[in-house]
Scaffold this motif. Structure first.
Motif, PDB file in Angstrom:
ATOM      1  N   ARG A   5       1.035  -1.336  -0.036  1.00  0.00           N
ATOM      2  CA  ARG A   5      -0.028   0.041  -0.064  1.00  0.00           C
ATOM      3  C   ARG A   5       0.903   1.280   0.015  1.00  0.00           C
ATOM      4  O   ARG A   5       0.410   2.279  -0.568  1.00  0.00           O
ATOM      5  CB  ARG A   5      -0.966   0.178   1.197  1.00  0.00           C
ATOM      6  N   ILE A   9       0.751   4.011  -2.857  1.00  0.00           N
ATOM      7  CA  ILE A   9       0.600   5.544  -2.430  1.00  0.00           C
ATOM      8  C   ILE A   9       1.732   6.579  -2.850  1.00  0.00           C
ATOM      9  O   ILE A   9       1.451   7.536  -3.630  1.00  0.00           O
ATOM     10  CB  ILE A   9       0.462   5.628  -0.984  1.00  0.00           C
ATOM     11  N   ALA A  12       0.626   6.893  -6.712  1.00  0.00           N
ATOM     12  CA  ALA A  12      -0.534   7.611  -7.071  1.00  0.00           C
ATOM     13  C   ALA A  12      -0.303   8.777  -7.535  1.00  0.00           C
ATOM     14  O   ALA A  12       0.533   9.505  -7.066  1.00  0.00           O
ATOM     15  CB  ALA A  12      -1.283   7.439  -5.828  1.00  0.00           C
ATOM     16  N   GLU A  14      -2.895  11.268  -7.394  1.00  0.00           N
ATOM     17  CA  GLU A  14      -3.302  12.240  -6.437  1.00  0.00           C
ATOM     18  C   GLU A  14      -2.772  12.249  -5.068  1.00  0.00           C
ATOM     19  O   GLU A  14      -1.906  11.076  -4.594  1.00  0.00           O
ATOM     20  CB  GLU A  14      -5.025  11.870  -6.221  1.00  0.00           C
ATOM     21  N   LYS A  15      -3.030  12.910  -4.191  1.00  0.00           N
ATOM     22  CA  LYS A  15      -2.470  13.049  -2.901  1.00  0.00           C
ATOM     23  C   LYS A  15      -3.204  11.981  -2.044  1.00  0.00           C
ATOM     24  O   LYS A  15      -4.693  12.119  -1.948  1.00  0.00           O
ATOM     25  CB  LYS A  15      -2.455  14.582  -2.227  1.00  0.00           C
ATOM     26  N   ILE A  16      -2.719  11.143  -1.308  1.00  0.00           N
ATOM     27  CA  ILE A  16      -3.236  10.496  -0.355  1.00  0.00           C
ATOM     28  C   ILE A  16      -2.611  10.689   1.007  1.00  0.00           C
ATOM     29  O   ILE A  16      -1.488  10.820   1.197  1.00  0.00           O
ATOM     30  CB  ILE A  16      -3.145   9.002  -0.916  1.00  0.00           C
ATOM     31  N   ASP A  17      -3.702  11.205   1.885  1.00  0.00           N
ATOM     32  CA  ASP A  17      -3.135  11.485   3.167  1.00  0.00           C
ATOM     33  C   ASP A  17      -2.589  10.603   4.114  1.00  0.00           C
ATOM     34  O   ASP A  17      -3.451   9.293   4.212  1.00  0.00           O
ATOM     35  CB  ASP A  17      -4.181  12.352   4.075  1.00  0.00           C
ATOM     36  N   GLU A  58      -3.165   5.283   6.697  1.00  0.00           N
ATOM     37  CA  GLU A  58      -3.714   6.182   5.875  1.00  0.00           C
ATOM     38  C   GLU A  58      -5.091   6.680   6.404  1.00  0.00           C
ATOM     39  O   GLU A  58      -5.717   6.269   6.967  1.00  0.00           O
ATOM     40  CB  GLU A  58      -4.221   5.159   4.598  1.00  0.00           C
ATOM     41  N   GLN A  60      -8.325   8.504   6.109  1.00  0.00           N
ATOM     42  CA  GLN A  60      -9.708   8.276   5.157  1.00  0.00           C
ATOM     43  C   GLN A  60     -10.278   9.824   5.423  1.00  0.00           C
ATOM     44  O   GLN A  60     -10.654  10.482   6.316  1.00  0.00           O
ATOM     45  CB  GLN A  60     -10.516   7.103   5.570  1.00  0.00           C
TER      46      GLN A  60
END
Length: 60
Positions: A5, A9, A12, A14-17, A58, A60
């Motif tokens: 994962r 990330i 990716a 897009e930004k994933i917090d 992560e 959500q």
């Protein structure tokens, strides 16, 4: 979080917090062989360190 994962990330578009111990971080690199992730704090790029992938969460 698992290493796979963390790699997703990192790749990716897009930004994933992601957080480490409640602090927002960016993933810089992933060592899947060792299960380690190089991160830095979003608000302090000089605060770079290497942590086990399991310490990341992560948001959500």
């Amino acid at each position: 979080m698992n290493v796979h994962r963390a790699q997703e990330i990192l790749a990716a578009e897009e930004k994933i917090d992601v957080e480490c111990s409640g602090v927002a971080v960016w993933i810089d690199s992933v060592d899947s062989g060792k299960g380690l992730v190089k991160i830095h704090a979003e608000q302090n790029p000089s605060d770079a360190r290497v942590v086990p992938a399991q310490e990341l969460e992560e948001v959500q």
